[in-house]
Design a protein around this motif. Structure first.
Motif, mmCIF file in Angstrom:
data_model
loop_
_atom_site.group_PDB
_atom_site.id
_atom_site.type_symbol
_atom_site.label_atom_id
_atom_site.label_comp_id
_atom_site.label_asym_id
_atom_site.label_seq_id
_atom_site.Cartn_x
_atom_site.Cartn_y
_atom_site.Cartn_z
ATOM 1 N N VAL A 1 0.858 -1.189 0.000
ATOM 2 C CA VAL A 1 0.000 0.000 0.000
ATOM 3 C C VAL A 1 0.892 1.236 0.000
ATOM 4 O O VAL A 1 1.832 1.343 0.796
ATOM 5 C CB VAL A 1 -0.944 0.028 1.215
ATOM 6 C CG1 VAL A 1 -1.746 1.324 1.237
ATOM 7 C CG2 VAL A 1 -1.889 -1.160 1.189
ATOM 8 N N VAL A 2 0.581 2.173 -0.892
ATOM 9 C CA VAL A 2 1.329 3.433 -0.971
ATOM 10 C C VAL A 2 0.357 4.593 -0.814
ATOM 11 O O VAL A 2 -0.849 4.465 -1.061
ATOM 12 C CB VAL A 2 2.087 3.560 -2.305
ATOM 13 C CG1 VAL A 2 3.073 2.417 -2.467
ATOM 14 C CG2 VAL A 2 1.132 3.611 -3.491
ATOM 15 N N LEU B 1 -5.268 16.210 -3.266
ATOM 16 C CA LEU B 1 -5.737 15.042 -2.522
ATOM 17 C C LEU B 1 -4.602 14.065 -2.243
ATOM 18 O O LEU B 1 -3.697 13.886 -3.066
ATOM 19 C CB LEU B 1 -6.841 14.320 -3.288
ATOM 20 C CG LEU B 1 -8.175 15.054 -3.419
ATOM 21 C CD1 LEU B 1 -9.158 14.224 -4.247
ATOM 22 C CD2 LEU B 1 -8.774 15.366 -2.056
ATOM 23 N N ILE B 2 -4.690 13.429 -1.080
ATOM 24 C CA ILE B 2 -3.771 12.361 -0.692
ATOM 25 C C ILE B 2 -4.571 11.064 -0.691
ATOM 26 O O ILE B 2 -5.566 10.937 0.027
ATOM 27 C CB ILE B 2 -3.152 12.620 0.685
ATOM 28 C CG1 ILE B 2 -2.363 13.924 0.662
ATOM 29 C CG2 ILE B 2 -2.252 11.464 1.100
ATOM 30 C CD1 ILE B 2 -1.858 14.353 2.025
ATOM 31 N N ARG B 3 -4.152 10.107 -1.498
ATOM 32 C CA ARG B 3 -4.904 8.865 -1.683
ATOM 33 C C ARG B 3 -4.076 7.669 -1.235
ATOM 34 O O ARG B 3 -2.845 7.697 -1.267
ATOM 35 C CB ARG B 3 -5.296 8.691 -3.161
ATOM 36 C CG ARG B 3 -6.183 9.790 -3.712
ATOM 37 C CD ARG B 3 -6.377 9.611 -5.215
ATOM 38 N NE ARG B 3 -7.331 10.558 -5.783
ATOM 39 C CZ ARG B 3 -7.022 11.774 -6.214
ATOM 40 N NH1 ARG B 3 -5.751 12.188 -6.132
ATOM 41 N NH2 ARG B 3 -7.940 12.562 -6.723
ATOM 42 N N LEU B 4 -4.781 6.612 -0.842
ATOM 43 C CA LEU B 4 -4.144 5.324 -0.543
ATOM 44 C C LEU B 4 -4.412 4.391 -1.718
ATOM 45 O O LEU B 4 -5.549 4.269 -2.182
ATOM 46 C CB LEU B 4 -4.695 4.712 0.746
ATOM 47 C CG LEU B 4 -4.499 5.524 2.036
ATOM 48 C CD1 LEU B 4 -4.928 4.692 3.244
ATOM 49 C CD2 LEU B 4 -3.063 5.981 2.187
ATOM 50 N N VAL B 5 -3.357 3.708 -2.166
ATOM 51 C CA VAL B 5 -3.448 2.833 -3.331
ATOM 52 C C VAL B 5 -2.811 1.498 -2.996
ATOM 53 O O VAL B 5 -1.696 1.446 -2.456
ATOM 54 C CB VAL B 5 -2.748 3.455 -4.556
ATOM 55 C CG1 VAL B 5 -2.888 2.544 -5.774
ATOM 56 C CG2 VAL B 5 -3.323 4.830 -4.858
ATOM 57 N N VAL C 1 -2.784 7.429 9.530
ATOM 58 C CA VAL C 1 -3.113 6.443 8.494
ATOM 59 C C VAL C 1 -3.210 5.035 9.060
ATOM 60 O O VAL C 1 -3.605 4.107 8.337
ATOM 61 C CB VAL C 1 -2.061 6.465 7.371
ATOM 62 C CG1 VAL C 1 -2.124 7.776 6.612
ATOM 63 C CG2 VAL C 1 -0.662 6.218 7.913
ATOM 64 N N ALA C 2 -2.884 4.846 10.340
ATOM 65 C CA ALA C 2 -2.949 3.500 10.920
ATOM 66 C C ALA C 2 -4.380 2.985 10.913
ATOM 67 O O ALA C 2 -4.641 1.833 10.550
ATOM 68 C CB ALA C 2 -2.387 3.510 12.342
ATOM 69 N N ASP C 3 -5.342 3.840 11.320
ATOM 70 C CA ASP C 3 -6.743 3.420 11.336
ATOM 71 C C ASP C 3 -7.249 3.149 9.925
ATOM 72 O O ASP C 3 -7.997 2.194 9.693
ATOM 73 C CB ASP C 3 -7.608 4.496 11.995
ATOM 74 C CG ASP C 3 -7.294 4.673 13.472
ATOM 75 O OD1 ASP C 3 -6.727 3.720 14.055
ATOM 76 O OD2 ASP C 3 -7.586 5.743 14.020
ATOM 77 N N ALA C 4 -6.843 3.968 8.969
ATOM 78 C CA ALA C 4 -7.283 3.769 7.589
ATOM 79 C C ALA C 4 -6.774 2.447 7.032
ATOM 80 O O ALA C 4 -7.491 1.737 6.315
ATOM 81 C CB ALA C 4 -6.809 4.930 6.715
ATOM 82 N N LEU C 5 -5.535 2.090 7.366
ATOM 83 C CA LEU C 5 -4.979 0.826 6.890
ATOM 84 C C LEU C 5 -5.691 -0.355 7.527
ATOM 85 O O LEU C 5 -5.943 -1.370 6.869
ATOM 86 C CB LEU C 5 -3.486 0.764 7.200
ATOM 87 C CG LEU C 5 -2.598 1.721 6.402
ATOM 88 C CD1 LEU C 5 -1.170 1.652 6.899
ATOM 89 C CD2 LEU C 5 -2.661 1.401 4.918
#
Length: 340
Positions: free
Chosen positions: A162-163, A171-175, A220-224
């Motif tokens: 995941v990056v 925007l900052i996105r998770l991919v 970002v820990a919760d999002a992951l």
């Protein structure tokens, strides 16, 4: 150089490059790399303020630099639509590898999958994925992931697959990479482009810098954790959908396996054309099931052979030989000749 504890300039080198310096990267305690607007990359020894080597294989600005310690290599991306790899141990001033022209400006770099894959953000909003197995692997990407409406100016690895990407749309996105999936946006800087991203050592906080003069910290820990939970739920749903609900779909050989393991296989109540043909084949089979205890393994045996004229003649000869010259009664002789 700057002393971060005191916030004071310790040393400075005037005229280090002929043009503006875009990127500075500390590779080792004894090597610092710099890249400028003209595509020149220089290696420095900070202990002596001395230039070690200079590379001029790029002809446009250096957009990003990445160092991998286990390979002792610097990866550089450039506005000339190529990336290059420099081996800091080599005495040559030529790159170890350089990609072909990809017709898209390379803007940002990060490494994932135990440094076996290289992720490159581009001007067209595409993430290009390169293998890092050999020099020839850098010639072109093995995969491309579109999806960003604007350029990908910054990218940083959060986990092994995941990056986080920072785009010029703010925007900052998770991919997720391989399999490729856009997980969603986690932060934004309004209409200002995201220039740089950085991850804290514990992997919890994502720092982002933009032209809005703000430094944002995003948890970002919760999002992951949420994305991992969604992936597990999706895998469970896929596994459930693959369960065979119709017993007519039992794979070929499943019946034989059930017989050999002692597990029963329920026959379908409604016969189709294929099942009727299977029933006929079952009836015509030369094999029958032996009756054995439930805890024993079922055994297959052949039925008694069908009598033939030749077999009957052999049986009569065998009976005659067994009887020999024994005396027979009238009734017994009549029965014997009746058998003949």
């Amino acid at each position: 150089s700057i002393d971060p504890a005191r916030g004071a300039i310790v040393e400075e080198k005037l005229g280090a490059h002929d043009s503006a310096i875009n990127r500075v990267l500390a590779c080792t305690p004894s090597i610092v790399a710099t890249g400028d607007d003209e595509g020149v990359i220089k290696l420095w020894d900070p202990r002596k303020q001395k230039e070690i080597k200079s590379f001029t294989h790029h002809f446009d600005y250096i957009s990003d630099l990445l160092f991998t310690e286990e390979k002792n290599q610097i990866v550089a991306s450039s506005g000339d639509c190529t990336l290059s790899v420099i081996d800091i141990r080599s005495s040559r001033t030529e790159p170890f590898a350089q990609s072909d022209d990809q017709d898209d400006e390379f803007l940002s770099l990060c490494s994932i999958k135990d440094n076996t894959k290289l992720i490159v953000g581009t001007q067209l909003g595409i993430l290009s994925i390169f293998n890092r197995s050999s020099a020839s692997a850098y010639l072109g990407p093995v995969d491309r992931m579109p999806g960003h409406p604007s350029s990908v100016d910054a990218v940083v690895a959060l986990t092994d697959d995941v990056v986080a990407t920072g785009s010029s749309d703010g925007l900052i996105r998770l991919v997720q990479i391989m399999p490729n999936k856009l997980l969603g946006a986690v932060a934004d800087h309004g209409d200002f482009p995201v220039e740089r991203l950085g991850l804290s050592r514990d992997g919890k906080w994502l720092a982002s810098a933009s032209h809005d003069e703000l430094l944002k910290l995003t948890d970002v820990a919760d999002a992951l954790e949420e994305s991992e939970g969604e992936d597990e739920d999706a895998e469970m749903e896929d596994a459930a959908s693959e369960i065979v609900e119709d017993e007519d779909e039992v794979p070929q050989g499943a019946l034989a396996a059930a017989l050999l393991t002692g597990r029963g296989t329920k026959r379908p109540a409604e016969s189709t054309a294929s099942s009727e043909a299977g029933d006929e084949a079952w009836k015509d089979s030369d094999m029958e099931m032996a009756v054995v205890p439930s805890k024993s393994r079922p055994m297959l045996r052949s039925p008694s052979p069908t009598p033939t004229p030749k077999r009957e003649k052999k049986e009569r000869q065998r009976h005659k030989k067994q009887r020999g010259n024994q005396p027979r009664g009238v009734d017994e002789r009549a029965a014997f000749f009746a058998e003949l």
